[in-house]
Design an enzyme around this catalytic site. Structure first.
Site, short mmCIF file in Angstrom:
data_model
loop_
_atom_site.label_atom_id
_atom_site.label_comp_id
_atom_site.label_asym_id
_atom_site.label_seq_id
_atom_site.Cartn_x
_atom_site.Cartn_y
_atom_site.Cartn_z
CB VAL A 32 -0.98 -0.01 1.20
CG1 VAL A 32 -1.75 1.29 1.29
CG2 VAL A 32 -1.95 -1.19 1.08
CG ASP A 118 -4.66 0.31 9.42
OD1 ASP A 118 -4.47 1.53 9.24
OD2 ASP A 118 -4.19 -0.31 10.39
C1 LIG Z 1 -11.24 3.89 2.49
C2 LIG Z 1 -9.96 3.63 1.69
C3 LIG Z 1 -8.90 4.41 2.43
C4 LIG Z 1 -7.68 4.77 1.59
O1 LIG Z 1 -6.93 3.87 1.28
O2 LIG Z 1 -7.52 5.94 1.28
C5 LIG Z 1 -9.60 2.19 1.58
C6 LIG Z 1 -9.66 1.30 2.64
C7 LIG Z 1 -9.46 -0.09 2.60
N1 LIG Z 1 -9.17 -0.83 1.47
C8 LIG Z 1 -9.12 -2.15 1.79
C9 LIG Z 1 -9.00 -3.20 0.89
C10 LIG Z 1 -8.73 -3.11 -0.48
N2 LIG Z 1 -8.28 -1.98 -1.14
C11 LIG Z 1 -8.06 -2.26 -2.43
C12 LIG Z 1 -7.60 -1.34 -3.39
C13 LIG Z 1 -7.61 0.03 -3.30
N3 LIG Z 1 -8.07 0.75 -2.23
C14 LIG Z 1 -8.16 2.06 -2.53
C15 LIG Z 1 -8.69 3.04 -1.72
C16 LIG Z 1 -9.28 2.93 -0.47
N4 LIG Z 1 -9.19 1.84 0.34
C17 LIG Z 1 -10.02 4.05 0.19
C18 LIG Z 1 -11.47 4.11 -0.30
C19 LIG Z 1 -11.62 3.97 -1.81
C20 LIG Z 1 -12.98 4.22 -2.33
O3 LIG Z 1 -13.65 5.09 -1.79
O4 LIG Z 1 -13.40 3.60 -3.32
C21 LIG Z 1 -7.75 2.30 -3.95
C22 LIG Z 1 -8.99 2.69 -4.75
C23 LIG Z 1 -6.74 3.43 -4.10
C24 LIG Z 1 -5.41 3.23 -3.39
O5 LIG Z 1 -5.33 2.63 -2.34
O6 LIG Z 1 -4.45 3.74 -3.97
C25 LIG Z 1 -7.14 0.93 -4.38
C26 LIG Z 1 -7.52 0.45 -5.79
C27 LIG Z 1 -6.65 1.17 -6.79
C28 LIG Z 1 -6.78 0.60 -8.15
O7 LIG Z 1 -6.48 -0.58 -8.35
O8 LIG Z 1 -7.15 1.29 -9.05
C29 LIG Z 1 -8.39 -3.63 -2.65
C30 LIG Z 1 -8.33 -4.30 -4.00
C31 LIG Z 1 -7.12 -5.16 -4.17
O9 LIG Z 1 -6.29 -5.26 -3.24
O10 LIG Z 1 -7.04 -5.78 -5.25
C32 LIG Z 1 -8.81 -4.17 -1.44
C33 LIG Z 1 -9.34 -5.58 -1.19
C34 LIG Z 1 -10.77 -5.69 -1.78
C35 LIG Z 1 -11.78 -4.75 -1.17
O11 LIG Z 1 -11.91 -4.70 0.07
O12 LIG Z 1 -12.47 -4.06 -1.95
C36 LIG Z 1 -9.27 -2.27 3.20
C37 LIG Z 1 -9.19 -3.57 3.96
C38 LIG Z 1 -10.57 -4.15 4.11
C39 LIG Z 1 -10.55 -5.42 4.93
O13 LIG Z 1 -9.67 -5.58 5.78
O14 LIG Z 1 -11.46 -6.24 4.71
C40 LIG Z 1 -9.47 -0.98 3.69
C41 LIG Z 1 -9.78 -0.59 5.10
C42 LIG Z 1 -11.28 -0.72 5.33
O15 LIG Z 1 -12.11 -0.65 4.41
O16 LIG Z 1 -11.63 -0.86 6.51
N1 LIG Z 2 -6.35 1.40 1.90
C1 LIG Z 2 -6.07 0.42 1.08
O1 LIG Z 2 -6.16 0.55 -0.11
C2 LIG Z 2 -5.66 -0.88 1.65
C3 LIG Z 2 -5.34 -0.96 2.97
N2 LIG Z 2 -4.88 -2.10 3.48
C4 LIG Z 2 -4.42 -2.04 4.89
O2 LIG Z 2 -3.26 -1.17 4.89
C5 LIG Z 2 -2.24 -1.66 5.75
C6 LIG Z 2 -0.93 -1.83 4.99
O3 LIG Z 2 -1.10 -2.82 3.97
P1 LIG Z 2 0.17 -3.47 3.24
O4 LIG Z 2 1.04 -2.44 2.66
O5 LIG Z 2 -0.36 -4.53 2.37
O6 LIG Z 2 0.89 -4.15 4.52
P2 LIG Z 2 2.34 -4.78 4.68
O7 LIG Z 2 2.24 -5.72 5.81
O8 LIG Z 2 2.83 -5.25 3.36
O9 LIG Z 2 3.25 -3.55 5.09
C7 LIG Z 2 3.22 -2.95 6.34
C8 LIG Z 2 4.43 -2.05 6.42
O10 LIG Z 2 4.35 -1.24 7.59
C9 LIG Z 2 5.64 -1.26 8.23
N3 LIG Z 2 5.44 -0.93 9.63
C10 LIG Z 2 4.79 -1.65 10.57
N4 LIG Z 2 4.80 -0.97 11.74
C11 LIG Z 2 5.47 0.17 11.53
C12 LIG Z 2 5.81 1.30 12.33
N5 LIG Z 2 5.47 1.37 13.63
N6 LIG Z 2 6.51 2.30 11.78
C13 LIG Z 2 6.86 2.27 10.48
N7 LIG Z 2 6.56 1.22 9.67
C14 LIG Z 2 5.87 0.21 10.18
C15 LIG Z 2 6.15 -2.67 7.96
O11 LIG Z 2 7.54 -2.76 8.17
C16 LIG Z 2 5.76 -2.81 6.51
O12 LIG Z 2 6.67 -2.14 5.65
C17 LIG Z 2 -2.78 -2.96 6.32
O13 LIG Z 2 -3.27 -2.66 7.62
C18 LIG Z 2 -3.91 -3.37 5.40
O14 LIG Z 2 -4.95 -4.02 6.10
C19 LIG Z 2 -4.73 -3.21 2.71
C20 LIG Z 2 -5.07 -3.19 1.38
C21 LIG Z 2 -5.57 -2.02 0.76
#
Ligand SMILES: C[C@@]1(CC(=O)O)c2cc3[nH]c(cc4nc(cc5[nH]c(cc(n2)[C@H]1CCC(=O)O)[C@@](C)(CC(=O)O)[C@@H]5CCC(=O)O)C(CC(=O)O)=C4CCC(=O)O)c(CCC(=O)O)c3CC(=O)O
Ligand SMILES: NC(=O)C1=CN([C@@H]2O[C@H](COP(=O)(O)OP(=O)(O)OC[C@H]3O[C@@H](n4cnc5c(N)ncnc54)[C@H](O)[C@@H]3O)[C@@H](O)[C@H]2O)C=CC1
Length: 284
Positions: A32, A118
């Protein structure tokens, strides 16, 4: 159409945040975080990255190695308030919810805008699925409801963006600044006239025609058009202007406007070189 009060809530304010020269702190070095680094580099910000080396994603490592002029890397965990000094924005992407809460609390106290990957409830702003092609950026947000659907919708939108859109935007940008040089000033009748003229050009020329504007054509448009209060047609400016698909055929659509910032990263060439190697299968 009159605004419907019922739809005037439940969304986000989508903005194009200007980060040039601002300092963004990214905490975490995983998958991420690597996406965050890419998004922030595109916006010409300066990055401080804090994450222990052992947890770095391969792409994060490449960013650190290839963009050392724009990324200050600290091989350690988050140390507290001292890490937040002179920081304009914080993005956390760590696998430790308690630490995420602690960081977001500190940011709130210090009034630093923060995204907590997260914990959506602790975010000041969300990321979205992004399309980038030169100056064109499109963001799809589902307001936290379905990131995966945002990704799928993004891919659909990519297929309908004309291949020439980025070039057309660049050319119109150039024409606009030439017009500004010729007719400078802000506000008043001149401003209205300038805007009307630009609207007419953009609406009466095809995007592909606009993408073919060159220096000579722009000069003609301005001298024989703007100066005489006229909007010239493309054929009046260049009889040889050839547009594929005009009058019947469908305009060319890009087969793939490459994902996010993969294809066009403004700024250092170093970024572009390895971004091309970015494997979109990882998360896209
Ligand atoms: C709220 C937000 C906060 C933020 O990240 O800013 C957020 C939160 C969370 N994402 C989670 C999961 C996943 N995120 C992705 C992918 C992306 N996530 C992105 C954005 C956002 N993710 C923001 C809202 C976006 C919106 O409003 O639409 C994208 C669009 C942009 C980016 O991250 O750059 C990028 C796609 C980029 C692209 O491909 O184009 C996938 C897909 C995959 O991995 O293949 C999954 C798994 C499938 C699924 O869950 O859909 C979880 C863990 C949930 C759990 O634990 O179950 C959380 C935390 C939660 O929801 O609690
Ligand atoms: N918003 C989104 O789009 C998404 C969010 N997530 C959530 O985002 C988080 C990160 O996801 P990934 O990158 O896949 O995890 P990851 O496990 O691959 O990476 C976590 C990173 O954080 C670092 N880290 C842990 N504690 C730290 C600290 N105290 N200070 C500095 N670095 C620290 C680790 O060394 C590692 O580099 C997870 O909690 C996951 O559930 C996951 C997928 C999509």
């Amino acid at each position: 159409m009159a605004p419907n009060p019922q739809t005037l809530s439940g969304g986000s304010l989508l903005l194009a945040w200007q980060l040039k020269g601002k300092r963004v702190l990214i905490i975490g070095g995983g998958d991420v975080a690597s996406g965050r680094i890419e998004s922030v580099l595109v916006a010409d910000a300066l990055i401080t990255l804090i994450a222990p080396r052992r947890g770095l994603h391969p792409l994060t490592k490449k960013f650190i190695d290839n963009c050392s002029d724009r990324i200050t890397y600290r091989d350690r965990g988050f140390a507290g308030v001292s890490d937040l000094q002179k920081i304009d924005m914080v993005l956390t992407a760590i696998d430790n919810v308690d630490k995420s809460r602690e960081i977001s609390q500190l940011c709130r106290e210090m009034k630093i805008p923060v995204n907590v990957a997260d914990i959506p409830a602790l975010c000041d702003f969300y990321f979205g699925s992004q399309i980038r092609s030169g100056p064109l950026q499109v963001m799809i947000s589902t307001n936290g409801q379905s990131p995966k659907l945002a990704n799928i919708i993004r891919k659909k939108i990519e297929t309908v963006i004309p291949e020439c859109a980025a070039e057309a935007i660049e050319k119109v940008g150039e024409l606009r600044s030439k017009l500004r040089e010729r007719a400078p000033g802000v506000g008043g009748d001149l401003s209205k006239q300038r805007m009307r003229w630009m609207v007419d050009i953009c609406s009466s020329w095809d995007m592909e025609e606009l993408s073919q504007l060159d220096h000579e054509m722009m000069t003609k448009l301005l001298e024989d058009g703007w100066e005489k209060n006229k909007v010239l047609r493309p054929e009046e400016v260049s009889p040889s202007l050839k547009i594929e698909g005009k009058n019947g055929g469908s305009p060319k659509v890009s087969s793939l406007v490459l994902p996010a910032a993969v294809s066009f990263v403004a700024g250092a060439a170093c970024t572009a070189a390895f971004l091309l190697l970015h494997n979109p299968v990882v998360r896209k």
